[in-house]
Design an enzyme around this catalytic site. Sequence first.
Site, PDB file in Angstrom:
ATOM      1  N   LEU A 242       0.860  -1.199   0.000  1.00  0.00           N
ATOM      2  CA  LEU A 242       0.000   0.000   0.000  1.00  0.00           C
ATOM      3  C   LEU A 242       0.886   1.236   0.000  1.00  0.00           C
ATOM      4  O   LEU A 242       1.754   1.364   0.867  1.00  0.00           O
ATOM      5  CB  LEU A 242      -0.890   0.007   1.254  1.00  0.00           C
ATOM      6  CG  LEU A 242      -1.899  -1.154   1.376  1.00  0.00           C
ATOM      7  CD1 LEU A 242      -2.457  -1.228   2.785  1.00  0.00           C
ATOM      8  CD2 LEU A 242      -3.035  -1.012   0.367  1.00  0.00           C
ATOM      9  N   HIS A 243       0.690   2.105  -0.984  1.00  0.00           N
ATOM     10  CA  HIS A 243       1.507   3.324  -0.993  1.00  0.00           C
ATOM     11  C   HIS A 243       0.801   4.527  -1.598  1.00  0.00           C
ATOM     12  O   HIS A 243       1.375   5.611  -1.671  1.00  0.00           O
ATOM     13  CB  HIS A 243       2.812   3.072  -1.755  1.00  0.00           C
ATOM     14  CG  HIS A 243       2.631   3.003  -3.240  1.00  0.00           C
ATOM     15  ND1 HIS A 243       2.111   1.905  -3.874  1.00  0.00           N
ATOM     16  CD2 HIS A 243       2.877   3.917  -4.215  1.00  0.00           C
ATOM     17  CE1 HIS A 243       2.062   2.131  -5.175  1.00  0.00           C
ATOM     18  NE2 HIS A 243       2.515   3.342  -5.415  1.00  0.00           N
ATOM     19  N   ARG A 244      -0.448   4.375  -2.073  1.00  0.00           N
ATOM     20  CA  ARG A 244      -1.130   5.517  -2.706  1.00  0.00           C
ATOM     21  C   ARG A 244      -1.385   6.600  -1.663  1.00  0.00           C
ATOM     22  O   ARG A 244      -1.877   6.295  -0.551  1.00  0.00           O
ATOM     23  CB  ARG A 244      -2.494   5.103  -3.265  1.00  0.00           C
ATOM     24  CG  ARG A 244      -2.435   4.135  -4.367  1.00  0.00           C
ATOM     25  CD  ARG A 244      -2.294   4.773  -5.732  1.00  0.00           C
ATOM     26  NE  ARG A 244      -1.824   3.739  -6.636  1.00  0.00           N
ATOM     27  CZ  ARG A 244      -0.930   3.910  -7.592  1.00  0.00           C
ATOM     28  NH1 ARG A 244      -0.412   5.098  -7.808  1.00  0.00           N
ATOM     29  NH2 ARG A 244      -0.563   2.918  -8.352  1.00  0.00           N
ATOM     30  N   ASP A 321      -2.670  -1.482  -3.562  1.00  0.00           N
ATOM     31  CA  ASP A 321      -3.212  -0.354  -4.316  1.00  0.00           C
ATOM     32  C   ASP A 321      -2.284  -0.028  -5.491  1.00  0.00           C
ATOM     33  O   ASP A 321      -2.372   1.032  -6.099  1.00  0.00           O
ATOM     34  CB  ASP A 321      -3.430   0.874  -3.413  1.00  0.00           C
ATOM     35  CG  ASP A 321      -2.163   1.313  -2.680  1.00  0.00           C
ATOM     36  OD1 ASP A 321      -1.066   0.831  -3.022  1.00  0.00           O
ATOM     37  OD2 ASP A 321      -2.280   2.147  -1.763  1.00  0.00           O
TER      38      ASP A 321
END
Length: 401
Positions: A242-244, A321
Amino acid sequence: MKTNLKLMLVAGARPNFMKIAPLISAIKKFNNSTTRNEGKSRVARAQALNEIDQINEIDQKDPINPINYLLVHTGQHYDMAMSETFFHELELPKPDINLEVGSASHAVQTANIMMRFEEVCLKEKPDWVMVVGDVNSTMACSLVAAKLGIKVGHVEAGLRSFDRTMPEEINRLVTDALSDLLFTPSEDADQNLLREGIPAIKIKRVGNIMIDALIAHLERARQGRPYNRFELREKNYVFVTLHRPSNVDDEGPIFRIMDCLIRLSKKLPVIFPVHPRTRKNFIQFGVLEKLNSHKDLMLSEPLGYHDTIGLVDKARFVLTDSGGLQEETTFLKIPCLTLRPNTERPITIKLGTSKLTSLETLDNDIENVLNGYSRIGQIPELWDGKTGERIIEILSEQANN
Ligand code: UD1
């Protein structure tokens, strides 16, 4: 052998590297086959030299090459784990030029790339600037090239999430509007471009370049069995990334994600390589310690390409994501829950194994996957490992026309 082309290949951030590597392989293959046909076997010349650096040097710079290239790294990503590791694993040559821009706000980073890239273009005068994907480096370099009258080729053109709160969507729109050739992965991308008024003649459906890299490296990735290192069993763990900004930049979503991950790890062990943006925010919002206290929730540093592919390939499912992982899981037929309200890669939902999910529906979606309600999916057309070759063929035809 008429083609005489000078390409400038641009890579800036982690998801660019696996898209540039197949282009370089395709250029080498094209040069080797073309010159071999003319009785000048470059393979034999390189073997006679028996020096890997010299071989690389010759591969890139030999004036007998019908296609020469320069590799420019903007430096958008710079940590060893986000950049150098990928160069090594993907056997990418050392960049000819590194703009070393580093991290900054969007405007500052984009402006720094543009100022430094303009100088390089003025000096090197390439025929084409080739950009890939949708990161800030992609947009910044296409803008510079277009203003200097240098042709722009965009690989992975036409993807649209229709969500302009995503920085990548702005990058896609600008890059595609400026490109002279738009290399698309799927029919939906062609339709998006046609709807925006891009002439059909500029749109070339060539397939998915990232799948070229995946096919080329899958065996090596499998041989590494990275799940053993984390004491995980095949098909008995979840791979999470997850990095958005929409998921990890604000306190609200961060806390809800933390609770979800803790609940998930009580059902199946979780391996979660943490992106630098995400780690920074976990620390800022004070959740890192709590996450680390759950033994079946394993947070690791960002992983290299082979470890990532090797872990995805044997995961029970993936929660992410990331754009690229939606495609990689589709190819590998691994269920993928995509924690986003939309995707620029709808084919991974229509044909592939991906399903959009939200913090409200995640628990239910996880139950469904664990109970076997997930699609096996199909591999989309032209995701066949030959996209790089098709692109280089098209560029060579253009040069000869
Ligand atoms: C960028 C891309 C995104 C892509 C992602 C993959 C844009 C707008 N975003 O997002 O599309 O999915 O890369 O990783 O181009 N940082 C480090 N070390 C690094 C790089 C970054 O610590 O090597 C940290 C910095 O604190 C930086 C933050 O991560 O401020 C974000 O980096 P940035 O390149 O701005 O965006 P990403 O979130 O990585």
